[in-house]
Design a protein around this motif. Structure first.
Motif, PDB file in Angstrom:
ATOM      1  N   CYS A  36      17.783  64.376  25.008  1.00 24.80           N
ATOM      2  CA  CYS A  36      19.004  65.080  24.624  1.00 24.80           C
ATOM      3  C   CYS A  36      20.251  64.246  24.899  1.00 24.80           C
ATOM      4  N   ASN A  37      21.248  64.486  24.043  1.00 27.70           N
ATOM      5  CA  ASN A  37      22.526  63.787  24.038  1.00 27.70           C
ATOM      6  C   ASN A  37      23.582  64.819  23.678  1.00 27.70           C
ATOM      7  N   ASN A  70      14.913  63.333  30.673  1.00 28.68           N
ATOM      8  CA  ASN A  70      15.139  63.399  29.227  1.00 28.68           C
ATOM      9  C   ASN A  70      16.623  63.492  28.883  1.00 28.68           C
ATOM     10  N   ALA A  71      17.503  63.686  29.887  1.00 27.55           N
ATOM     11  CA  ALA A  71      18.949  63.743  29.654  1.00 27.55           C
ATOM     12  C   ALA A  71      19.487  62.315  29.579  1.00 27.55           C
ATOM     13  N   THR A 108      18.835  71.522  28.098  1.00 28.03           N
ATOM     14  CA  THR A 108      18.131  70.358  28.665  1.00 28.03           C
ATOM     15  C   THR A 108      16.730  70.747  29.125  1.00 28.03           C
ATOM     16  N   GLU A 109      16.602  71.899  29.782  1.00 25.09           N
ATOM     17  CA  GLU A 109      15.291  72.361  30.244  1.00 25.09           C
ATOM     18  C   GLU A 109      14.373  72.689  29.073  1.00 25.09           C
ATOM     19  N   GLN A 143      22.157  64.354  36.771  1.00 27.18           N
ATOM     20  CA  GLN A 143      21.041  65.208  36.364  1.00 27.18           C
ATOM     21  C   GLN A 143      19.848  64.436  35.818  1.00 27.18           C
ATOM     22  N   ARG A 180      25.593  61.287  27.408  1.00 31.77           N
ATOM     23  CA  ARG A 180      26.598  62.257  26.978  1.00 31.77           C
ATOM     24  C   ARG A 180      27.837  61.508  26.513  1.00 31.77           C
ATOM     25  N   CYS A 226      14.558  71.346  26.112  1.00 31.35           N
ATOM     26  CA  CYS A 226      14.197  70.047  25.531  1.00 31.35           C
ATOM     27  C   CYS A 226      13.070  69.404  26.336  1.00 31.35           C
ATOM     28  N   THR A 264      24.266  73.993  28.800  1.00 34.90           N
ATOM     29  CA  THR A 264      23.796  72.607  28.762  1.00 34.90           C
ATOM     30  C   THR A 264      22.518  72.460  29.572  1.00 34.90           C
ATOM     31  N   ARG A 265      22.493  73.048  30.731  1.00 37.70           N
ATOM     32  CA  ARG A 265      21.301  72.954  31.573  1.00 37.70           C
ATOM     33  C   ARG A 265      20.122  73.683  30.930  1.00 37.70           C
ATOM     34  N   PHE A 267      16.073  65.693  35.356  1.00 36.41           N
ATOM     35  CA  PHE A 267      15.695  65.770  33.943  1.00 36.41           C
ATOM     36  C   PHE A 267      15.849  64.389  33.312  1.00 36.41           C
TER      37      PHE A 267
END
Length: 623
Positions: free
Chosen positions: A404-405, A422-423, A394-395, A416, A426, A397, A390-391, A420
């Motif tokens: 991201c979702n 952009n996260a 995310t990076e 997070q 969830r 992305c 996941t990390r 990030f």
């Protein structure tokens, strides 16, 4: 005592550094030379007292407003050489964090910190005004067990995350037997609430708690990680909801990273409307349907359209190519078309395609195409593997300017979004329209005080047709809500992307509800949980970036009358549009009934609303 201890720690560290420089050997001290030690929050309401027991274990207690809540609980690690204290230091912070997006535009970042140097690792303790946190600085993979305990001083009531199902709880601590997953929210009494979670989980296994039978003590069952173990605190449950302690425990983004392209907002969704027919037009996963949805979004201040599974072939198909398969040509067209309308396109990516094809190449291509973000589904692997993947995604992305979702049993959020931005969200919950069982009203008003403490949630709220007629995707089960309640949930649920599930035409049938959703112009300037009780009801206020105030209220299976003060308004007169359940509204029957009233209000007024069983109310306040 606090001042004496802090001064002692500073001198102690200076001696340690001096000896190390001269002889390259750090002196070893007895635990009694370091403890007892007290760390207080900046407002002095929260206190952590550290001591050592007869076997030299580090022991802590936590109190709030002079009430002891956690006592005689271990801190430390097992599996590496015995750690002996060799020094400690203290520092304080009093700054302001200005997130790109979040619950509010300005967040105080104030804490007191003590770092205890031991021979084999370091222990850091922080005290904020809304909680405390512990962290071990350790090499990855070396220790065998995290010894941290949470020994509560009474048989309090707790609730827990439970996957895509109703939360566990209310449950007495002594009735708990076995593993529990955070967030663990605990009602100590009517004036004290705490929640157990973690922050900044950059590597390792996500936190799992283990209860001791017939005790009020919880251990850590998961393998050691480098995360902060956090005890959030509030004098009411809404204070936990409004906390930023998890984000603040995460580091800021790298200075070389530009996240100014990150824009939170509302999104329409193609998945749940497939198969529906309106005025001779049949919605499906096609360019024609996507264009209709983009046009609707553009006209109503809706920032995104989310394309779900099967656009590049069957989502679990081994040959479904996320770069070349299925309707890739149509996806190129809708991305181009949507850009002319000011709307961004999210793309679904299943873990099968994410693993079978090079993920770095796939995400780079999506960025090059001009996609806004990805929704990643059904990630496989152990909890530790999922966290690392996941990390990594995310990076990647972030590198490719993609939001991201993560869905389908994702790793829990841990703040997070500070590192990030952009996260955005969830699916760390039982979603309204994307789970295997119907969402009950009490589950919603529990999840917002449990799951949502971890971070932004994608719950798919906001139906405008309670019958859900003609759909081909998703189970045909009751929606268990009212129209006013559904709209209110879109505001109450904190998320960087609020995914609404219904047809454009259904929203257009209810212009007042559509106006409420369209007015959710993020990023929020302010958020306030005005009232609420776990499993009972919640009242949330948020200020949009155009300074409009919105209020959403939701209840469990019990109807209720609420009086909502609006003293957060500035001086002057405002117009309030109040949308509440109709006289015959009830979650047990799909009656699309609500009432709308307009009135002039000021900051000294109180607004009265009636919530039907399983229902809600929406209030829009403009200058």
């Amino acid at each position: 005592m606090k001042s004496r201890i802090f001064v002692f720690c500073i001198l102690f560290t200076a001696v340690s550094l001096y000896v190390s420089a001269e002889a390259s050997i750090a002196p070893v001290y007895e635990a009694s030379d370091v403890f007892p030690l007290v760390i207080a929050s900046p407002d002095n309401r929260l206190r952590v007292e550290l001591n050592s027991n007869q076997t030299s274990d580090i022991i802590y207690s936590f109190s709030a407003n002079a009430k002891l809540i956690i006592s005689d609980s271990k801190l430390g690690l097992n599996g590496i050489e015995r750690a002996v204290p060799i020094g400690c230091s203290h520092r304080s912070n009093n700054t302001v964090w200005k997130p790109l997006w979040g619950k509010r535009a300005r967040v105080p970042d104030s804490y007191n910190e003590v770092k205890i140097e031991l021979t084999t690792y370091s222990l850091i303790i922080r005290a904020y005004n809304d909680g405390i946190a512990f962290r071990y600085e350790i090499p990855q993979g070396k220790p065998e067990k995290d010894l941290t305990e949470f020994n509560f001083t009474g048989n309090y009531t707790a609730w827990y995350y439970n996957g895509e199902r109703a939360n566990i709880g209310p449950e007495k601590l002594m009735d708990c037997s076995g593993k529990r997953f955070p967030v663990m929210t605990v009602k100590v009494d009517k004036d004290n609430y705490v929640a157990i979670h973690e922050a900044d989980l950059s590597w390792g296994e996500p936190l799992v708690l283990q209860s001791r039978k017939q005790e009020t003590r919880f251990d850590i069952a998961s393998k050691p990680s480098n995360s902060w173990k956090v005890v959030m605190y509030g004098d009411k449950p809404g204070s936990l909801v409004d906390s930023h302690i998890l984000e603040l425990l995460n580091p800021p983004p790298a200075k070389s990273t530009d996240f100014n392209w990150v824009k939170p907002g509302v999104s329409v969704w193609d998945w749940r409307i497939a198969g529906a027919q309106v005025d001779g037009f049949r919605y499906d996963m096609s360019l024609a349907s996507w264009k209709k949805m983009v046009d609707f979004a553009s006209k109503n201040n809706i920032r995104y359209l989310s394309l779900d599974a099967d656009w590049y072939g069957p989502e679990f198909g081994q040959q479904s190519d996320p770069l070349k398969g299925g309707k890739v040509a149509e996806v190129h067209e809708i991305i181009k078309y949507a850009k002319t309308k000011g709307v961004g396109i999210w793309l679904y990516l299943n873990d099968v395609g994410g693993r079978k094809f090079p993920i770095a190449q796939t995400l780079k291509q999506y960025g090059d195409w001009g996609a806004a973000g990805i929704k990643y589904g059904f990630m496989s692997g152990s909890a530790e593997e999922k966290n690392e993947r996941t990390r990594m995604i995310t990076e990647l992305c972030a590198k490719n300017r993609l939001l991201c979702n993560f869905h389908d049993g994702p790793v829990h959020p841990y703040g997070q979004m500070r590192t990030f931005p952009n996260a955005l969200t969830r699916e760390y919950c039982q979603a309204q329209l994307d789970a295997g069982t119907p969402l009950q009203p009490k589950t919603f008003v529990t999840s917002v005080f449990v799951n949502m403490l971890a971070g932004p949630l994608d719950m798919n709220n906001g139906l405008a047709d309670l019958l859900q007629t003609g759909r081909t995707h998703g189970a045909a089960y009751p929606t268990n809500t009212t129209l006013a309640g559904e709209a209110a949930r879109t505001l109450i649920t904190f998320s960087g992307v609020t995914v609404i599930p219904d047809l454009p035409e259904n929203y257009q049938k209810h212009p007042e509800l559509l106006q409420f959703i369209s007015s959710q112009k993020m990023p929020w300037l302010e958020s306030k949980t005005l009232d609420g009780e776990i499993g009972e009801f919640i009242v949330m206020a948020r200020q949009a970036n155009d300074k409009t105030w919105l209020i959403g209220a939701a209840t469990n299976e019990k109807g209720r009358d609420l009086d909502i003060p609006i003293d957060f308004l500035k001086k002057g007169k405002f117009k309030a549009i109040i949308i509440q359940d109709g006289d015959n509204s009830d979650y047990r029957k799909p009656v699309e009934s609500y009432k709308v009233m307009e009135k002039e209000v000021g900051r000294n007024d109180t607004l009265h609303v009636r919530l039907a069983p399983g229902g809600g109310a929406c209030i829009l306040i403009t200058k």
